[in-house]
Design a protein around this motif. Structure first.
Motif: not given
Length: 330
Positions: A164, A195, A198
């Motif tokens: 990320m 994640i 995201a």
């Protein structure tokens, strides 16, 4: 004079239990413990014999875990009986019964099949032999005395956190996994949940089924896919090394790879600046072995102990790789 058979461990003098500093190893494969059977005179001193059973000693992770346990036992004057199940659940069952017949004080066990191991655990329970379950949790936890494993969820999560940071806008993800292995499933779960929301899309999943030929075939198909992932999350070092080799041979430089483990081979690949490997969710079989030894001692001595221990995992990348080195496990 009565003679009796003993199992003992031959270890090179340079393979030591504790290494100072941040860099910690138990040596190369050539330094591994060897379990041998010899005759020696009974001097009246009865030391303890422990069993160690794991799925596959050709896996460097289990080899180092075995060494860590063996060194700890030798250090306190005990012996170890090592058996390699070679990924065969029936063979592991027979080997565990053999350990019980040999009179082991306790068994350190990583099951080939968490459910299929139940009859062997019943056998040990009836014999009054404690079981310290390592790495992969058995299904019938009531038949074991303690569990010592890695925080596999966190090992996957730290890889996701790094991804990320590298790709704040999200991207396409490929997952290389083996859901039938609970430790690998936990790592992938930690990665995926981290994640979530995201901006990442999982465009391909490869279930290796612990079959190298299948993995290579699926990676070949993946390389031909127009919707090729921006990043690959691999459930263990073997998967990551296979993916890196295929991608290098294909001349691709548009993907980054994450692994979970931390073997010398994968850390060496990480040090190579043109490697596709971005980082490793690092496990510590050395620490796991030490914790297992302490737990077994507490059980046998009727002292208070933790029944569930999760050894800390952490992230290794090119910025901190020199702290851990590439010539052994951490």
């Amino acid at each position: 004079m009565v003679k009796k058979k003993h199992f003992f461990i031959l270890m090179p003098v340079f393979l030591i239990w504790a290494v100072t500093g941040c860099k910690q190893n138990v040596g190369t494969p050539e330094d591994n413990a060897v379990v041998e059977e010899t005759e020696e005179e009974d001097d009246g001193q009865q030391d303890r014999l422990f069993g160690f059973s794991c799925p596959d000693l050709s896996d460097p992770y289990y080899e180092v875990l075995k060494d860590s346990v063996a060194i700890g036992l030798e250090d306190q004057g005990d012996r170890i009986l090592v058996r390699d199940a070679e990924r065969d659940a029936e063979k592991q069952d027979a080997q565990i019964r053999e350990m019980a017949e040999a009179g082991v004080s306790a068994v350190f066990l990583t099951p080939v099949d968490p459910e299929g191991i139940t009859p062997a655990l019943d056998y040990l329970k009836e014999a009054g032999i404690p079981v310290i379950n390592l790495d992969i949790r058995v299904q019938e936890t009531s038949l074991t005395d303690a569990f010592v494993g890695a925080d596999n969820y966190s090992a996957g999560a730290v890889c996701a956190e790094d991804l990320m940071r590298r790709m704040p806008a999200g991207g396409r993800i490929g997952i290389i996994e083996c859901p039938s292995v609970s430790s690998v499933a936990e790592r992938i779960n930690g990665f995926e949940e981290t994640i979530q929301d995201a901006g990442f899309e999982i465009v391909r999943r490869i279930d290796t089924k612990q079959d190298d030929a299948l993995l290579n075939s699926e990676l070949t198909r993946l390389l031909a896919d127009e919707n090729f992932p921006d990043a690959l999350m691999c459930g263990d070092d073997g998967m990551a090394l296979a993916a890196m080799e295929m991608i290098r041979n294909a001349g691709r430089n548009d993907v980054i790879i994450y692994s979970v483990g931390g073997s010398p081979a994968v850390k060496s690949a990480l040090k190579t600046t043109d490697s596709a490997l971005a980082g490793i969710g690092a496990l510590s079989p050395i620490s796991m072995g030490k914790s297992a030894i302490k737990t077994a001692a507490a059980i046998l001595e009727n002292r208070v102990y933790e029944s569930d221990i999760y050894v800390e995992t952490f992230f290794i990348d090119r910025e901190n790789i020199d702290m851990y080195g590439t010539d052994g496990w951490q």
